[in-house]
Each structure stands twice: as C-alpha cells, then as structure tokens.
Design an enzyme around this catalytic site. Sequence first.
Site, PDB file in Angstrom:
ATOM      1  N   ASP A  22       0.872  -1.172   0.000  1.00  0.00           N
ATOM      2  CA  ASP A  22       0.000   0.000   0.000  1.00  0.00           C
ATOM      3  C   ASP A  22       0.916   1.231   0.000  1.00  0.00           C
ATOM      4  O   ASP A  22       2.131   1.116   0.210  1.00  0.00           O
ATOM      5  CB  ASP A  22      -0.885  -0.056   1.265  1.00  0.00           C
ATOM      6  CG  ASP A  22      -1.638   1.235   1.487  1.00  0.00           C
ATOM      7  OD1 ASP A  22      -2.280   1.725   0.545  1.00  0.00           O
ATOM      8  OD2 ASP A  22      -1.570   1.777   2.612  1.00  0.00           O
ATOM      9  N   ASP A  24      -0.226   5.094   1.175  1.00  0.00           N
ATOM     10  CA  ASP A  24      -0.463   6.022   2.287  1.00  0.00           C
ATOM     11  C   ASP A  24      -0.336   5.332   3.638  1.00  0.00           C
ATOM     12  O   ASP A  24      -0.969   4.300   3.877  1.00  0.00           O
ATOM     13  CB  ASP A  24      -1.881   6.616   2.184  1.00  0.00           C
ATOM     14  CG  ASP A  24      -2.025   7.572   1.011  1.00  0.00           C
ATOM     15  OD1 ASP A  24      -1.088   8.352   0.762  1.00  0.00           O
ATOM     16  OD2 ASP A  24      -3.066   7.536   0.330  1.00  0.00           O
TER      17      ASP A  24
END
Length: 258
Positions: A22, A24
């Site tokens: 991922d 963020d």
Amino acid sequence: QNSRRGNSRTPPVVVRFLIFFDFDETIVDETSDDQVVQTAPGQHLPAWLKDTYQPGRYNQYMQRVLAYLAEQGVTESDIRGVMEKIPATPGMLNLFQFLRARPAQDFEVVLVSDSNTFFIESWLRRNGARQLFHRVLSNPATFSRDGRLVLRPFHAHDCPRCPENMCKQVIVRDYVARRAQERGRPYQRVFYVGDGANDFCPALALGPRDVAFPRRDFPMHKLITETHEARPGEFKAVTVPWESAEEVAQRLRKLVAE
C-alpha cells in the site's frame, strides 16, 4: 509469425515471490490526500467543500478537491513539491534497498493504492524507488490542458466492504491469477504490506503460506486481530505486524533463505 517469435525468446525469469505494498501510511508516513491540502490557500479547504464528502465516495470528493485547488491557481509543480516532501515510514527506504539488492528472480514488487498515480509517481521518483515497482495500480490521474489534476476511478466492483472506485482484493486476485497464467506457475508465496481497513480486504485473499504485514495497531492489524477472535480460520495468512519496515525486511530475509 507470433509462434516463431515466441520460440526465439529467452525464457522469462520466473520470480519466486510477489509482494504488494500500500502507499499512504505504509510506504509514506502520511496520507497523500491530506498532504495535498497544504497547497490550498491558508493550507486548508473551505467548509462547504469538506461538507460534500459522502462515505464510500471518497474518490469523487477528491476530484472536487483537485478541481478547487486548480481554481485557486495551484500548479502541477506545487502538488509535486508537496508529495516529494512526505517522509517515508520508519525503515521503509531500507526495506526498498533490501528488495533492490535481491536477485531478479526473488521478488516481483507491486504497489496497490487508493491514492492516485500522480501523487505516488511523484514520491517514488523523488526517492529513487520507481524502478523497484513492476506495476503501480492506483486511481489514474492526469493533468488537463487547463492545469487541473483529473482523477478517475480505478475500476468498478461488487465488494460491499470497499469504496466504489477500488476493491484491493479484486485487484490482488486478478493480478495473481493473470500472472500465474503468464508465468505458467503460481508464486511460492505472496506478501502484502499495508495499514488501512482497505488493506484488510485483499489480505483475506491470502493463503496459509502467504504473509500479511499489517502496520502495528493500525486498522488493518486491528481487523485481522478481531477476525481471528470472532471467526477463527477465516483469516488464513501468517500475520507479522511491524512498527519499522526493518521488521518486514528481517522476516523476508528468513523466508528467502528457506
């Protein structure tokens, strides 16, 4: 002709492991959508704009935010400048260094994020990490002629758990299936490094040989823990929580040596 060309090719390197990241609060220590607000007048958004947000429709909300920023005279280089300055999470650049130093047949590295391609590419290029990623799977974002960053949804799906523009489980399942077909064999193991609630959904698709790396005490970690308690056996992957990405590198070192 295709078959002739196919026969003359050298056989592709068959990579052992697939690792998803991922973006963020996993690769970077902030949320890029929050950081872009620094480019707004007074570094905040007007209340009327914030009030347009509806749950599950965050992508549409960000489209309005980016349109507003363009109206305020925010430029491509303003946005890029803010993205480039977001700090990496602890140990993440070391983890990238470890992955880069491995032979090509060890890791295929893929980024899957509900941010957008412009934010992510800006950060990766600034930090010399773009080459590490085989693919960046995120909401497409391009600048229009009038200088506005235009955001589009990644896809449509039927998952009730996820926002309507992106289900990471659908992305992960599709990617793994397509690559297994192209390669003629599955990966030995799949890894997933994340933090958020939308990283829990793809981690549910992992099998017992795979490893989920949730950031410790973030929503993904909490959801995995709750699932183990409420519905034992539903979450199959080995779970290795991390505070520093150095811990991810340590576990990968062990797995590669097996």
